[in-house]
Design a protein around this motif. Structure first.
Motif, PDB file in Angstrom:
ATOM      1  N   HIS A 120       0.830  -1.207   0.000  1.00 21.11           N
ATOM      2  CA  HIS A 120       0.000   0.000   0.000  1.00 21.11           C
ATOM      3  C   HIS A 120       0.870   1.265   0.000  1.00 21.11           C
ATOM      4  O   HIS A 120       0.748   2.141  -0.865  1.00 21.11           O
ATOM      5  N   HIS A 124       2.091   4.536  -2.865  1.00 19.49           N
ATOM      6  CA  HIS A 124       2.136   5.994  -2.637  1.00 19.49           C
ATOM      7  C   HIS A 124       3.543   6.546  -2.904  1.00 19.49           C
ATOM      8  O   HIS A 124       3.709   7.570  -3.557  1.00 19.49           O
ATOM      9  N   ASP A 146      -5.987   7.174  -1.566  1.00 21.57           N
ATOM     10  CA  ASP A 146      -6.357   5.829  -2.020  1.00 21.57           C
ATOM     11  C   ASP A 146      -7.466   5.984  -3.058  1.00 21.57           C
ATOM     12  O   ASP A 146      -8.619   5.619  -2.828  1.00 21.57           O
ATOM     13  N   PHE A 150      -4.300   4.872  -7.543  1.00 28.52           N
ATOM     14  CA  PHE A 150      -3.818   3.950  -6.524  1.00 28.52           C
ATOM     15  C   PHE A 150      -4.529   2.598  -6.668  1.00 28.52           C
ATOM     16  O   PHE A 150      -3.902   1.535  -6.638  1.00 28.52           O
ATOM     17  N   CYS A 219      -4.835   7.952   4.154  1.00 28.07           N
ATOM     18  CA  CYS A 219      -5.350   6.608   3.902  1.00 28.07           C
ATOM     19  C   CYS A 219      -6.595   6.285   4.699  1.00 28.07           C
ATOM     20  O   CYS A 219      -7.132   5.192   4.580  1.00 28.07           O
TER      21      CYS A 219
HETATM   22 ZN   LIG Z   1      -3.105   5.058   1.285  1.00 32.49          ZN
END
Ligand SMILES: [Zn+2]
Length: 444
Positions: A120, A124, A146, A150, A219
């Motif tokens: 995750h 980024h 997100d 993404f 996030c």
């Molecule tokens: Zn994130």
């Protein structure tokens, strides 16, 4: 720190293509990590980071990102921060899910939870390496959210990783899923990161449509408005267009034009942030010019901003001498230093074309003289750079009272081989022909 100067769409398309092309290698790497590190120790994230960097992102993160592992709230998937000033991009992973409450040390917690966090945050970080930071309080384009881009990469990785013998990898996309999980609402291995284990909402965005740039990944924002179909649509509609911009083709090296007119190569990641410069392409080299100055010229703005490329080709035939003047104009709004300009004016206050002085020839002066400026004028015309054209005309009328340049060549530059050139230049050419020097001798 520097970045590759890519757009978010291109960065997504580039990584997506790479992921798809390296499916077997990625599936194998993740399967091996899941088996080899079944027990997470305090070294584990640091061991698997370079491994994932290589298979997922072609080592793009390596030198630009550092990793921290510390306790955060249980629901936190960690945070990625853009480096400010000279500092690196940082990924702060959340150690809390791995703390052993009885032994008071790290050791418990499944590898899949770590992979979920690490992959995750690495997405980024990748976007920051590729695209750089935005400016503070600018509306967010999503590179640290997100969001859609993404999601495209997360889904692609999930898709590849989940086909292995160990079953689906639990990569969480929705902040809401994570929130429920930490609140004790049972969330089992999701079969699909975009099959939300909660009742679907209406199609309207549920959060502030445009969060501001804070420099850190956000996030925990509710992202339930992004649907699987949005990601598929991106692949169909935007992927090919984004790839066709081929920003990778700009290369990793830009050049700094130093004060002694030398070109110093700089790796983009070691250079200034891409949002601070544009690139002048001169003989296949890309020379950095401050973006604020370059985009300040109204006649160039559109060409520079075209397709978010922030580049401009210098027409062929631009000598080093001409380039030096051109660069000066970009930087200072004048082609020759102010004191030179003043000196030329002081010799004799005048408005008109220069008188020809046969001797002695002053080569150093000629480098910045009438002929050079006439050639630069043609370059400016080819670049449609009207501010530079005006500046040169102004110099020609007011700053050169005499010249040692060969008059035939001056006339050739003014009148050209193929008919009339610029009308204002013609007017100056006529004045040049009629001009009388000391003793009444005319240039003609
Ligand atoms: Zn994130």
């Amino acid at each position: 720190p520097g970045d590759l100067g890519w757009t978010l769409d291109y960065a997504t398309a580039w990584a997506f293509r790479r992921l798809v092309r390296h499916r077997p290698e990625i599936a194998d790497a993740i399967a091996r990590i899941r088996r080899a590190f079944s027990v997470v120790s305090r070294h584990t994230p640091f061991h698997i980071f370079p491994f994932l960097d290589r298979v997922l992102f072609d080592n793009k993160l390596g030198k630009s990102v550092y990793l921290v592992w510390k306790a955060q709230s249980l629901a936190s998937p960690g945070v990625t921060r853009a480096g400010e000033g000279g500092s690196k991009i940082s990924i702060e992973l959340n150690r809390s899910p791995f703390e052993d409450p009885y032994l008071g040390r790290t050791g418990a917690g499944p590898i899949d939870v770590l992979l979920d966090q690490l992959i995750h945050q690495m997405i980024h970080a990748y976007f920051l390496v590729a695209c750089g930071s935005q400016s503070k309080d600018e509306p967010h384009d999503g590179r640290l959210l997100d969001g859609l881009h993404f999601g495209v990469l997360l889904l692609a990785i999930w898709d590849i990783a989940s086909r292995g013998p160990d079953g689906p990898l639990n990569l969480i996309f929705y902040a809401e899923t994570r929130r429920r999980w930490s609140a004790g609402v049972p969330v089992f291995h999701v079969q699909h990161p975009l099959l939300p284990p909660f009742i679907a909402l209406g199609p309207q965005p549920t959060t502030d449509a445009s969060p501001r740039w804070t420099g850190s990944s956000q996030c925990t924002l509710d992202n339930r408005h992004i649907r699987h179909s949005d990601l598929r649509n991106w692949q169909v509609k935007s992927y090919a267009i984004a790839l066709s911009t081929n920003l990778e083709g700009k290369g990793d090296t830009v050049f700094d034009y130093a004060t002694d007119n030398k070109l110093e190569p700089v790796h983009r990641l070691q250079g200034p942030p891409s949002k601070e410069y544009v690139e002048l392409i001169w003989e296949d080299r890309r020379i950095m010019v401050p973006r604020e100055r370059a985009c300040g010229f109204a006649s160039l703005k559109e060409a520079l901003e075209k397709n978010d490329r922030f580049e401009l080709s210098v027409p062929a035939g631009c000598s080093a001498q001409l380039f030096a003047l051109l660069y000066n104009f970009f930087l200072h709004g004048r082609t020759i230093a102010e004191e030179d300009e003043e000196k030329k004016k002081k010799k004799k206050k005048h408005r008109g074309a220069p008188a020809i002085v046969a001797h002695p020839r002053d080569v150093k002066e000629e480098e910045k003289g009438v002929l050079t400026h006439l050639r630069l004028f043609h370059l400016a015309t080819a670049m449609e750079f009207s501010e530079l054209q005006h500046h040169i005309l102004d110099l020609l009328w007011t700053s050169f009272s005499r010249t040692t340049d060969p008059p035939i060549e001056i006339l050739r530059e003014v009148y050209g081989d193929d008919g009339p050139t610029h009308v204002d230049l013609h007017r100056w050419g006529r004045a040049f022909l009629l001009r009388r020097g000391r003793g009444g001798r005319s240039n003609y």
